[in-house]
Design a protein around this motif. Structure first.
Motif, PDB file in Angstrom:
ATOM      1  N   LEU A  62       0.623  -1.198  -0.154  1.00  0.00           N
ATOM      2  CA  LEU A  62       0.023  -0.135   0.054  1.00  0.00           C
ATOM      3  C   LEU A  62       0.778   1.179   0.086  1.00  0.00           C
ATOM      4  O   LEU A  62       0.407   2.098  -0.523  1.00  0.00           O
ATOM      5  N   TYR A  63       1.932   1.282   0.790  1.00  0.00           N
ATOM      6  CA  TYR A  63       3.025   2.294   0.719  1.00  0.00           C
ATOM      7  C   TYR A  63       3.434   2.841  -0.679  1.00  0.00           C
ATOM      8  O   TYR A  63       3.624   3.829  -1.103  1.00  0.00           O
ATOM      9  N   LYS A  64       3.403   1.554  -1.684  1.00  0.00           N
ATOM     10  CA  LYS A  64       4.116   2.232  -2.874  1.00  0.00           C
ATOM     11  C   LYS A  64       2.785   2.634  -3.734  1.00  0.00           C
ATOM     12  O   LYS A  64       3.190   2.679  -5.165  1.00  0.00           O
ATOM     13  N   GLU A  65       1.608   2.512  -3.164  1.00  0.00           N
ATOM     14  CA  GLU A  65       0.419   3.143  -3.891  1.00  0.00           C
ATOM     15  C   GLU A  65       0.121   2.510  -5.244  1.00  0.00           C
ATOM     16  O   GLU A  65       0.257   3.023  -6.401  1.00  0.00           O
ATOM     17  N   PRO A  66      -0.348   1.332  -5.247  1.00  0.00           N
ATOM     18  CA  PRO A  66      -0.665   0.493  -6.538  1.00  0.00           C
ATOM     19  C   PRO A  66      -1.962   1.331  -6.636  1.00  0.00           C
ATOM     20  O   PRO A  66      -2.785   2.011  -6.202  1.00  0.00           O
ATOM     21  N   PHE A  67      -2.325   0.635  -7.869  1.00  0.00           N
ATOM     22  CA  PHE A  67      -3.677   1.154  -8.553  1.00  0.00           C
ATOM     23  C   PHE A  67      -5.011   0.894  -7.395  1.00  0.00           C
ATOM     24  O   PHE A  67      -5.149  -0.118  -6.737  1.00  0.00           O
ATOM     25  N   GLY A  68      -5.722   1.766  -7.271  1.00  0.00           N
ATOM     26  CA  GLY A  68      -6.914   1.709  -6.170  1.00  0.00           C
ATOM     27  C   GLY A  68      -6.354   1.543  -4.750  1.00  0.00           C
ATOM     28  O   GLY A  68      -7.074   1.045  -3.964  1.00  0.00           O
ATOM     29  N   PHE A  69      -5.555   2.200  -4.352  1.00  0.00           N
ATOM     30  CA  PHE A  69      -4.627   1.965  -3.100  1.00  0.00           C
ATOM     31  C   PHE A  69      -5.552   2.552  -1.882  1.00  0.00           C
ATOM     32  O   PHE A  69      -5.632   1.929  -0.845  1.00  0.00           O
ATOM     33  N   ARG A  70      -6.191   3.565  -2.470  1.00  0.00           N
ATOM     34  CA  ARG A  70      -7.185   4.080  -1.352  1.00  0.00           C
ATOM     35  C   ARG A  70      -8.263   3.179  -0.982  1.00  0.00           C
ATOM     36  O   ARG A  70      -8.593   3.176   0.098  1.00  0.00           O
ATOM     37  N   PHE A  71      -8.789   2.600  -1.988  1.00  0.00           N
ATOM     38  CA  PHE A  71      -9.967   1.686  -1.589  1.00  0.00           C
ATOM     39  C   PHE A  71      -9.318   0.536  -0.856  1.00  0.00           C
ATOM     40  O   PHE A  71     -10.148   0.132  -0.017  1.00  0.00           O
ATOM     41  N   HIS A  72      -7.950   0.086  -1.207  1.00  0.00           N
ATOM     42  CA  HIS A  72      -7.654  -1.156  -0.302  1.00  0.00           C
ATOM     43  C   HIS A  72      -7.211  -0.771   0.886  1.00  0.00           C
ATOM     44  O   HIS A  72      -7.205  -1.789   1.791  1.00  0.00           O
ATOM     45  N   ARG A  73      -6.821   0.411   1.210  1.00  0.00           N
ATOM     46  CA  ARG A  73      -6.623   0.854   2.543  1.00  0.00           C
ATOM     47  C   ARG A  73      -7.974   0.679   3.539  1.00  0.00           C
ATOM     48  O   ARG A  73      -7.827   0.317   4.548  1.00  0.00           O
TER      49      ARG A  73
END
Length: 310
Positions: free
Chosen positions: A103-114
């Motif tokens: 998540l730190y590397k901010e993949p696609f859709g990282f806000r949703f995954h958080r």
């Protein structure tokens, strides 16, 4: 005698501090300190149901630790708590660390995954226990159905009814429930690392694994201290998931028995045996409390020293 404005402000400030401090102290005294001291006192008496009998000294503690009936049950449960601690440290906290890195590397859709990774944490433990009990049902559970679908019928089994898989199933259910918490704690720790440090390490040709091992991991050591201490306390207070998924007896054949279940059925009885011994239950609770306080304090101090070494 007239009060000066300065004295009035001081009096007002002290009254406000007392208003904020006294209610929590009273609450903690009534619902935490008093029950702990009461349990410690009850452990020195013989009990007939809820009626206190004569003073028996350390007899209840002796029976709990080395007695021919309680001793083997307690030590068997203690080993299961230790297994749970080690497994959850690897699966829950270790998995949380790697999820945090992704998540730190901010993949696609990282806000949703958080958000998604933390959703199980806010669910009631009772709901999670019943949910996983349904998932692992040997007849219609989603786990066995998935194995049948992909042609792995031989791997399907009664997960909670098999002595070799029952404790592992409980540990995995607990890890799924709480993995979001270490994930967000580690993520917060990683986000506090100056980006210049990571960029400099990458410019020096550091591989991804070396970056995680030699840079990221030491710098999130304070997060590890907090998480390991909380996990240690939680592992030895483990009760809800085993109670909901396998019941008070630690079925099958005591392979999922933990100290929380032993305490409850000793002090209050259970469905299969209404016999209860409040004195031995109090002795077990007292020993468990002292064990957690002493070892959690020692672990915290040791981990704090490790942070300084890093």
């Amino acid at each position: 005698m007239p009060v000066s404005p300065k004295q009035a402000r001081t009096l007002k400030h002290r009254s406000w501090v007392a208003f904020l401090v006294i209610p929590p102290i009273v609450f903690m005294s009534l619902f935490v300190v008093y029950p702990i001291l009461s349990a410690f006192a009850y452990a020195f008496y013989e009990w007939r149901g809820l009626a206190r009998g004569e003073f028996v000294g350390l007899a209840n503690f002796k029976e709990v630790l080395i007695g021919p009936i309680m001793g083997p049950v307690v030590w068997n449960a203690f080993l299961h708590n230790v297994y749970a601690l080690v497994a959850l440290m690897i699966i829950q906290n270790g998995g949380g660390f790697f999820l945090a890195w992704l998540l730190y590397k901010e993949p696609f859709g990282f806000r949703f995954h958080r958000v998604a990774v933390f959703v199980p944490v806010v669910l009631s433990t009772i709901i999670v226990g019943f949910l996983w009990k349904l998932f692992l049902n040997p007849n219609f559970g989603i786990v066995n159905q998935a194995l049948f679908t992909v042609g792995l019928d031989s791997l399907a089994k009664p997960w909670l009814g098999d002595a070799s898989t029952a404790l592992g199933a409980l540990i995995l259910a607990n890890a799924w429930h709480f993995v979001g918490f270490p994930t967000l704690v580690y993520l917060a720790g990683m986000q506090r690392i100056p980006s210049e440090i990571i960029e400099a390490a990458r410019l020096d040709g550091t591989s991804e694994w070396q970056l995680l091992k030699n840079v990221i991991w030491p710098l999130v050591a304070p997060s590890t201290t907090i998480l390991f201490t909380l996990l240690f306390i939680g592992a030895f207070n483990w009760f809800e998931i085993p109670y909901v998924m396998v019941g008070l007896d630690g079925s099958p054949y005591g392979t999922t028995d933990v100290l929380g279940l032993v305490f409850y059925r000793t002090a209050f009885g259970n469905q299969s045996a209404s016999i209860q011994n409040f004195g031995q239950g109090s002795a077990l609770a007292t020993l468990l409390f002292l064990f957690i306080v002493v070892f959690a304090s020692m672990l915290t101090l040791w981990l704090r020293r490790r942070e300084i070494q890093f």
